[in-house]
Design an enzyme around this catalytic site. Structure first.
Site: not given
Ligand SMILES: *Cc1c(COP(=O)(O)O)cnc(C)c1O
Length: 393
Positions: A59, A112, A184, A209
């Site tokens: 992590r 989005y 973004d 994407k």
């Protein structure tokens, strides 16, 4: 910065420093381990205290993930990258690293769908105020900036209308008002647009994407100055949205062909957009790659290509859009974008179904709008499938 940073994009995608291969492995191995052992009690203590570099727990950091982050940062043109388990996790961490309760976010109004919910609903519950404006209009940015605005958040090209914001202008206005700029740039990828080079403070991608590109990973990445990236990385460690080593491996595999894929996506998208533009059943095509699109000039100023995801409207309205999607044969009826193959979907009933109608209209979204991600098939075959589906619309 990586030693190959003077080389061109496609060369760096293959040879950037992050591709260093331990134990002579030609491909970066998958360090599929949750934890790392210490050589001694002192070694463990030194790692925790930051006196020595090394790995403690996945992590916090993992060699496969770090290799991937290093290549992303190189392709973004500098800084440091922090990878996440999803694009939305990257957006959340980027914003939360810059904001505190009582601060204001000036946000683009075409985003989005889930980003609208995150900023407009989730973050509001924790005392972060927000206003949504058209960031492609510098006057709207000027009017929207307040004394307590800490972040200007924008998406360019914006989903699904391909509205283009000029980052350089937006960043100048925001910085003058003491706000940071978060972009973004998922639709563009670093191959066509590098927000940090244009003055943005954080560049974000849903790597689900184009960056991964193969449709087999959900992931995100935030790139910023090394100092700001450190804060974002600490937020990821504290909140847990680390990517899996396997996903980092797959994304590192994907990014090697990003430039090659984007060239063809772009070429195919232009051919498809030009075809749709002249079709009698299509009333409007929203693609900034078309010379008469309102975003074309702005896009040409800052981008070296346009991307492959855009929308179009059918003259026959909602019912025609539905009939057309029912008639698809080769293309895949699915949300998402950036996959190798062509995907087609209906925003009003799918990706943007969670966005309140009032905001949807503000975003310029209509019920008759269809969104297409143009894939890597032969352009003629994509057009042939559209042709037969439109005949049924
Ligand atoms: C998909 C997408 C996101 C969200 O990314 P996930 O990986 O699905 O969390 C954010 N912004 C844009 C523009 C996207 O297309």
């Amino acid at each position: 910065m990586a030693k190959h940073s003077a080389a061109g994009f496609m060369t760096r995608a293959l040879h950037a420093e992050g591709h260093a291969k331990p134990m002579n492995a030609h491909t970066q191995p998958i360090f599929q381990t949750s934890t790392f052992y210490f050589d001694s009690a002192e070694h463990g203590a030194d790692l925790f205290a930051g006196r020595q570099a090394g790995h403690i727990y996945t992590r916090i950091g993992n060699p496969t993930v770090e290799a991937y982050e290093s290549v992303v940062a190189d392709l973004e043109g500098g800084g440091a990258a922090v990878a996440f388990s999803s694009g939305l996790a990257a957006i959340y961490a980027a914003l939360m690293s810059l904001l505190s309760s009582g601060d204001h976010v000036l946000s683009g109004d075409t985003l989005y769908g889930p980003s609208v919910n995150l900023i407009g609903q989730v973050m509001r519950r924790f005392g972060v105020e927000s206003t949504f404006i058209d960031t492609s209009d510098p006057e709207a940015i000027k009017r929207g900036l307040r004394a307590d605005t800490r972040v200007l958040f924008l998406e360019t090209p914006a989903n699904p209308t391909c509205r283009v914001t000029e980052i350089r202008k937006a960043a100048q206005l925001a910085h003058e008002a003491g706000a940071r700029v978060v972009v973004d740039a998922t639709f563009a990828t670093p191959y066509f647009l590098r927000p940090l080079e244009l003055g943005a403070d954080i560049s974000l991608h849903s790597t689900t994407k184009f960056i991964n590109g193969h449709g087999d990973v959900v992931g995100g990445v935030a790139t910023a100055s090394p100092e700001l990236a450190k804060t974002i990385r600490k937020f990821r460690t504290d909140t847990g949205a680390c990517p899996a080593p396997m996903d980092a491996f797959l994304s590192l595999r994907g990014i090697r062909t990003l430039g090659l894929r984007m060239e063809r996506h772009n070429r195919n998208a232009l051919a498809v957009a030009q075809y749709l533009q002249q079709h009698e059943k299509v009333s409007r095509v929203y693609y900034h790659g078309l010379p008469d699109d309102p975003g074309h000039t702005a896009a040409k100023r800052e981008m070296s290509g346009f991307g492959a995801t855009f929308s179009f409207e059918l003259t026959g309205g909602y019912a025609a859009a539905k009939r057309m999607l029912k008639g698809i044969e080769m293309m895949t009826l699915a949300v998402s974008l950036g996959t190798l193959d062509t995907l087609i979907q209906h925003p009003a009933s799918m990706t943007h179904a969670s966005v309140p109608e009032e905001i949807m209209r503000q975003q310029g979204l209509t019920p008759e709008m269809v969104r297409i991600h143009v894939g890597l098939e032969e352009a003629d075959d994509i057009i042939a499938d559209l042709e037969q589906a439109l005949a049924k619309a």
